[in-house]
Design a protein around this motif. Structure first.
Motif, PDB file in Angstrom:
ATOM      1  N   GLY A  84       0.832  -1.192   0.000  1.00 23.92           N
ATOM      2  CA  GLY A  84       0.000   0.000   0.000  1.00 23.92           C
ATOM      3  C   GLY A  84       0.872   1.248   0.000  1.00 23.92           C
ATOM      4  O   GLY A  84       2.092   1.174  -0.042  1.00 23.92           O
ATOM      5  N   LEU A  85       0.225   2.392   0.028  1.00 32.19           N
ATOM      6  CA  LEU A  85       0.948   3.658  -0.006  1.00 32.19           C
ATOM      7  C   LEU A  85       1.394   4.064   1.385  1.00 32.19           C
ATOM      8  O   LEU A  85       0.659   3.916   2.358  1.00 32.19           O
ATOM      9  CB  LEU A  85       0.056   4.763  -0.586  1.00 32.19           C
ATOM     10  CG  LEU A  85      -0.052   4.843  -2.096  1.00 32.19           C
ATOM     11  CD1 LEU A  85      -0.801   3.656  -2.662  1.00 32.19           C
ATOM     12  CD2 LEU A  85      -0.722   6.138  -2.514  1.00 32.19           C
ATOM     13  N   GLU A  86       2.611   4.622   1.460  1.00 30.58           N
ATOM     14  CA  GLU A  86       3.122   5.165   2.718  1.00 30.58           C
ATOM     15  C   GLU A  86       3.173   6.686   2.601  1.00 30.58           C
ATOM     16  O   GLU A  86       3.751   7.209   1.644  1.00 30.58           O
ATOM     17  CB  GLU A  86       4.558   4.702   2.972  1.00 30.58           C
ATOM     18  CG  GLU A  86       4.793   3.224   3.029  1.00 30.58           C
ATOM     19  CD  GLU A  86       6.292   2.944   3.071  1.00 30.58           C
ATOM     20  OE1 GLU A  86       6.906   3.127   4.132  1.00 30.58           O
ATOM     21  OE2 GLU A  86       6.851   2.570   2.021  1.00 30.58           O
ATOM     22  N   ALA A  93      -8.260   3.585   2.831  1.00 38.71           N
ATOM     23  CA  ALA A  93      -7.384   4.598   3.416  1.00 38.71           C
ATOM     24  C   ALA A  93      -8.161   5.354   4.473  1.00 38.71           C
ATOM     25  O   ALA A  93      -9.336   5.684   4.272  1.00 38.71           O
ATOM     26  CB  ALA A  93      -6.877   5.555   2.339  1.00 38.71           C
ATOM     27  N   THR A  94      -7.508   5.618   5.590  1.00 38.84           N
ATOM     28  CA  THR A  94      -8.189   6.296   6.687  1.00 38.84           C
ATOM     29  C   THR A  94      -7.538   7.634   6.991  1.00 38.84           C
ATOM     30  O   THR A  94      -6.323   7.793   6.868  1.00 38.84           O
ATOM     31  CB  THR A  94      -8.185   5.433   7.961  1.00 38.84           C
ATOM     32  OG1 THR A  94      -6.839   5.055   8.257  1.00 38.84           O
ATOM     33  CG2 THR A  94      -9.038   4.193   7.788  1.00 38.84           C
ATOM     34  N   LEU A 103      -3.506  10.480   4.695  1.00 38.20           N
ATOM     35  CA  LEU A 103      -4.170   9.185   4.615  1.00 38.20           C
ATOM     36  C   LEU A 103      -3.218   8.049   4.964  1.00 38.20           C
ATOM     37  O   LEU A 103      -2.046   8.085   4.592  1.00 38.20           O
ATOM     38  CB  LEU A 103      -4.717   8.953   3.205  1.00 38.20           C
ATOM     39  CG  LEU A 103      -5.840   9.884   2.756  1.00 38.20           C
ATOM     40  CD1 LEU A 103      -6.199   9.618   1.296  1.00 38.20           C
ATOM     41  CD2 LEU A 103      -7.074   9.703   3.633  1.00 38.20           C
ATOM     42  N   ILE A 104      -3.755   7.074   5.674  1.00 38.45           N
ATOM     43  CA  ILE A 104      -3.021   5.857   5.982  1.00 38.45           C
ATOM     44  C   ILE A 104      -3.675   4.734   5.193  1.00 38.45           C
ATOM     45  O   ILE A 104      -4.873   4.467   5.359  1.00 38.45           O
ATOM     46  CB  ILE A 104      -3.059   5.541   7.487  1.00 38.45           C
ATOM     47  CG1 ILE A 104      -2.563   6.730   8.300  1.00 38.45           C
ATOM     48  CG2 ILE A 104      -2.230   4.289   7.775  1.00 38.45           C
ATOM     49  CD1 ILE A 104      -1.133   7.129   8.017  1.00 38.45           C
ATOM     50  N   PHE A 105      -2.904   4.082   4.351  1.00 38.45           N
ATOM     51  CA  PHE A 105      -3.434   3.086   3.431  1.00 38.45           C
ATOM     52  C   PHE A 105      -3.249   1.671   3.940  1.00 38.45           C
ATOM     53  O   PHE A 105      -2.278   1.359   4.633  1.00 38.45           O
ATOM     54  CB  PHE A 105      -2.733   3.202   2.076  1.00 38.45           C
ATOM     55  CG  PHE A 105      -3.220   4.333   1.237  1.00 38.45           C
ATOM     56  CD1 PHE A 105      -2.765   5.630   1.453  1.00 38.45           C
ATOM     57  CD2 PHE A 105      -4.144   4.121   0.221  1.00 38.45           C
ATOM     58  CE1 PHE A 105      -3.222   6.690   0.683  1.00 38.45           C
ATOM     59  CE2 PHE A 105      -4.607   5.168  -0.560  1.00 38.45           C
ATOM     60  CZ  PHE A 105      -4.151   6.454  -0.324  1.00 38.45           C
ATOM     61  N   GLY A 106      -4.191   0.811   3.534  1.00 36.65           N
ATOM     62  CA  GLY A 106      -4.030  -0.617   3.743  1.00 36.65           C
ATOM     63  C   GLY A 106      -3.143  -1.216   2.665  1.00 36.65           C
ATOM     64  O   GLY A 106      -2.677  -0.514   1.756  1.00 36.65           O
TER      65      GLY A 106
END
Lengths: 115, 113
Positions: A42-44, B90-91, B101-104
């Motif tokens: 996923g994206l960081e 994403a949260t 955003l923090i993604f899974g």
């Protein structure tokens, strides 16, 4: 209107060299975000700008990484002395404001390969 | 660090079937969003659900949010081959009122024609 653009699309560099990645956000968008995506992940989050200031740089992995934004428009992400673990797709996104209510619009990304 | 976890990691279905993807997160949120990514490049925003909402629809997409379980699901009905892509939740954390955003890790969906 144009979306978010990023350049270059692909960049191959040798370990130890510096690279600059560019992001052109949607015109009028005050918030700009940089993310990194390793293969299959996923994206960081790396850093975000509100205008030309960066209130949150918490995601930058090391002091080799820096970013700036000028004229509330273009942003440049610089990686100094690149390492192989820096290989990833670097994605930029912009939104009208930096609140959590706004949709982020992503660019196509820059695929960086460090040999 | 990544906050979201998604399952399954990969899903393969036939065209016309429904696809369900799940996302779990760890901290209190302002909203949860789902994105689609084709060919490992730019992301396309699909839908945003706020923390005080439980269900939202957009075309063939249905998203649910259960804040007590810290989980969300994305349902794609009557899937098409063109839905083949990776899907990420994403949260936006409540501790940060910004759009960070923090993604899974994502779910890779393959829809076979």
């Amino acid at each position: 209107g144009a979306g978010v653009s990023q350049s270059p699309s692909n960049k191959v560099t040798e370990k130890g060299k510096d690279v600059e990645l560019r992001c052109d956000p949607i015109s009028g968008h005050t918030a700009l975000y940089w993310y990194r995506q390793r293969l299959g992940q996923g994206l960081e989050f790396l850093i975000y700008f509100q205008g030309n200031s960066a209130p949150d740089k918490s995601g930058l992995p090391s002091d080799r990484f820096s970013a700036e934004r000028t004229g509330e428009s273009v942003s440049t992400l610089t990686i100094q002395r690149t390492q192989q673990e820096d290989s990833a797709v670097y994605l930029c996104a912009s939104s009208l404001t930096s609140t959590y209510l706004e949709t982020q619009y992503f660019g196509p990304g820059t695929r960086l390969l460090v040999l | 660090s990544q906050q979201g976890e998604e399952d399954p990691q990969a899903l393969s279905i036939q065209e016309g079937e429904n696809a369900t993807m799940n996302c779990s997160y760890k901290t209190s949120i302002n909203n949860l969003q789902w994105y689609r990514q084709n060919s490992g490049r730019g992301l396309v925003h699909l839908i945003l659900i706020r923390s005080n909402e439980r269900e939202k629809h957009s075309g063939r997409l249905r998203v649910t949010l259960d804040t007590s379980k810290k989980s969300s699901s994305l349902l794609i009905t009557a899937s098409r081959a063109a839905d083949t892509a990776s899907y990420f939740c994403a949260t936006a954390a409540r501790t940060s009122n910004t759009g960070k955003l923090i993604f899974g890790q994502g779910t890779t969906l393959q829809v076979k024609p």
